[in-house]
Motif scaffolding. Structure first.
Motif, PDB file in Angstrom:
ATOM      1  N   GLU A 370       0.833  -1.200   0.000  1.00  0.00           N
ATOM      2  CA  GLU A 370       0.000   0.000   0.000  1.00  0.00           C
ATOM      3  C   GLU A 370       0.868   1.251   0.000  1.00  0.00           C
ATOM      4  OE1 GLU A 370      -4.021  -1.580   2.354  1.00  0.00           O
ATOM      5  OE2 GLU A 370      -2.680  -0.108   3.290  1.00  0.00           O
ATOM      6  N   ARG A 372       0.065   5.218   0.708  1.00  0.00           N
ATOM      7  CA  ARG A 372      -1.000   6.070   1.228  1.00  0.00           C
ATOM      8  C   ARG A 372      -0.536   7.522   1.247  1.00  0.00           C
ATOM      9  NH1 ARG A 372      -0.310   2.334   6.350  1.00  0.00           N
ATOM     10  NH2 ARG A 372      -1.070   0.340   5.527  1.00  0.00           N
ATOM     11  N   ASP A 373      -1.476   8.425   0.945  1.00  0.00           N
ATOM     12  CA  ASP A 373      -1.170   9.859   1.026  1.00  0.00           C
ATOM     13  C   ASP A 373      -2.366  10.575   1.631  1.00  0.00           C
ATOM     14  OD1 ASP A 373      -2.941  11.211  -1.124  1.00  0.00           O
ATOM     15  OD2 ASP A 373      -1.987   9.580  -2.259  1.00  0.00           O
ATOM     16  N   ARG A 374      -2.162  11.874   1.907  1.00  0.00           N
ATOM     17  CA  ARG A 374      -3.205  12.709   2.496  1.00  0.00           C
ATOM     18  C   ARG A 374      -3.646  13.812   1.538  1.00  0.00           C
ATOM     19  NH1 ARG A 374      -6.052  10.324   6.313  1.00  0.00           N
ATOM     20  NH2 ARG A 374      -4.723   9.405   7.950  1.00  0.00           N
ATOM     21  N   ARG A 426      -8.938   6.898   1.587  1.00  0.00           N
ATOM     22  CA  ARG A 426      -8.258   6.680   2.878  1.00  0.00           C
ATOM     23  C   ARG A 426      -9.092   7.300   3.992  1.00  0.00           C
ATOM     24  NH1 ARG A 426      -2.075   8.561   4.518  1.00  0.00           N
ATOM     25  NH2 ARG A 426      -1.987   7.361   6.484  1.00  0.00           N
ATOM     26  N   VAL A 432      -5.480   5.576  -0.959  1.00  0.00           N
ATOM     27  CA  VAL A 432      -4.692   4.368  -0.719  1.00  0.00           C
ATOM     28  C   VAL A 432      -4.589   3.611  -2.028  1.00  0.00           C
ATOM     29  CG1 VAL A 432      -4.537   2.184   0.530  1.00  0.00           C
ATOM     30  CG2 VAL A 432      -5.426   4.217   1.690  1.00  0.00           C
ATOM     31  N   ARG A 434      -3.493   0.258  -3.461  1.00  0.00           N
ATOM     32  CA  ARG A 434      -3.247  -1.073  -2.892  1.00  0.00           C
ATOM     33  C   ARG A 434      -3.065  -2.101  -3.988  1.00  0.00           C
ATOM     34  NH1 ARG A 434      -4.513  -4.045   1.905  1.00  0.00           N
ATOM     35  NH2 ARG A 434      -5.065  -6.227   1.473  1.00  0.00           N
TER      36      ARG A 434
END
Length: 439
Positions: A370, A372-374, A426, A432, A434
């Motif tokens: 995975e 992941r970021d914001r 997310r 996300v 994946r």
């Protein structure tokens, strides 16, 4: 229809059993129409003639001798009766359907002689089941055993054995048919799945299979060849275009360096940024072509964590948090996995927002990676379309320049590994990306 069996084997079995049952019912009807009924009619006619002769003979005898004659006649009929299981008592029994049909035929023909048929069923020890008919001779009633009575059918184990053998033959026939059909169909399913993963399946056999399946296999082989040819032409075009454009870009970069200090700094800066952007786009084109070529390489046992670690050393590590989990080794294509990780991280850095997390793990069903970021994330309805080549989201169009090939490269590498690539929202905001390998 929902009541029909779902598998081809079950449908073939149902069809064969139904055809056998229809054939048996048809055979029984034909036997009854052309054998049983004519024989019953002939037997009834002969029985009526015997009864008429018996009645005439009794009338010609002196009354004192008639009882002895009837007893002797009944004894001869008893000896002709086919012996079955001797009855335990002399209670009355019911005539079978065939026997009732026979008695109806005898009654109809006996009525033509001006008589009414009166009969009674008896079960006599050591003899079996017999039917007696009443004859009225000169006002005296005599009960005589009916000659020619069809015997009652006796249930035999041969009938049960034949029924079981027929059912087993039906199951065997359905299995043989299913095996003959299912083998090339399974080959077609596996080849289609391989083609969907971006692999190049071996040509399906067209010899030694039914003509209809051979036609499908031949069409699939032609389609696979056509798709492979189209893929080669597209890859060749992208590679050639990217390579040819690198030369004028190098000349433009050399020109900007020669103009350094003699032209406006702002103009030179703009030119250099555009040249870098074009060079980056060409690099993405080449990556897309290389990902297609790498799909042909055979996978080898590798540690996913080690490949991710090597990939992270090749990209800017600002704001990237690496969270490896315990994993087992599995067959992987090294260059393809590293290219996939690079594209996911670069995509998160370009269109997302820190902190960016790269994590791996393994549970009972899958091994996963995975990123992941914001950032702002993407709409769920656009997730699948963004995996297609040259597809870009609204944020990508208004943000940094790109070719729209990053996620397409990830999707291609995932398919080549039999993995599933998903773009998921997310919790708390962000995206996300994946990739999950089945366990």
């Amino acid at each position: 229809m929902t009541w029909l069996p779902r598998t081809l084997f079950q449908r073939n079995l149902l069809l064969i059993v139904a055809l056998i049952l229809v054939g048996q019912i048809g055979s029984a009807w034909l036997f009854r129409t052309f054998v049983t009924l004519p024989r019953t009619t002939l037997l009834a006619e002969g029985t009526v003639r015997e009864l008429q002769a018996l009645e005439t003979g009794l009338g010609a005898l002196p009354p004192a001798e008639r009882s002895a004659f009837v007893a002797g006649f009944n004894g001869s009929v008893k000896r002709a009766v086919q012996r079955g299981e001797p009855p335990a008592d002399t209670e009355r029994w019911r005539a079978t359907r065939l026997q009732r049909l026979f008695l109806n035929e005898v009654g109809e023909r006996w009525a033509l002689t001006g008589h009414t048929l009166q009969w009674r069923p008896l079960a006599e020890p050591d003899v079996g089941h017999v039917i007696q008919v009443r004859l009225d001779v000169q006002g005296q009633a005599y009960w005589v055993n009916l000659p020619g009575l069809p015997p009652a059918p006796v249930f035999s184990g041969a009938w049960l054995a034949a029924t079981i053998a027929t059912a087993l033959l039906a199951i065997l026939g359905a299995w043989l048919i299913q095996r003959r059909i299912n083998r090339p169909l399974n080959d077609l399913v596996h080849a289609s799945a391989a083609l969907g993963r971006g692999e190049r399946p071996s040509p399906l056999p067209v010899d030694g299979v039914p003509r209809e399946i051979a036609s499908v296999s031949h069409a699939f082989n032609d389609m696979a060849v056509s798709l492979a040819q189209s893929e080669r032409e597209r890859s060749l075009m992208l590679a050639g275009l990217s390579h040819d454009l690198r030369t004028p870009l190098a000349k433009m970069r050399l020109a900007t360096e020669m103009l350094d200090g003699r032209a406006e700094a702002e103009l030179l800066g703009t030119l250099n940024r555009n040249i870098d952007a074009m060079d980056s786009l060409l690099g993405r084109f080449l990556d897309f072509v290389r990902s297609s070529e790498e799909d042909r390489d055979a996978p080898a046992q590798a540690d996913l964590n080690a490949l991710v670690q090597d990939a992270l050393t090749l990209c800017p590590a600002d704001g990237v948090h690496w969270q490896p989990g315990p994993l087992s080794a599995r067959p992987l294509r090294r260059q393809g996995v590293m290219r996939m990780v690079l594209n996911l991280v670069v995509n998160a850095q370009r269109y997302g927002a820190p902190p960016i997390e790269v994590a791996t793990g393994e549970d009972g069903t899958a091994l996963w990676l995975e990123v992941r970021d914001r950032g702002p994330g993407i709409q769920p309805s656009l997730a699948e379309s963004l995996k297609q080549p040259f597809k870009r989201g609204d944020a990508a169009r208004s943000g940094p320049s790109g070719a729209g090939l990053g996620l397409a490269i990830v999707e291609r590498v995932a398919q080549a590994h039999g993995a599933q690539f998903q773009l998921l929202p997310r919790p708390g905001g962000g995206l996300v990306a994946r990739v999950a390998w089945p366990g």
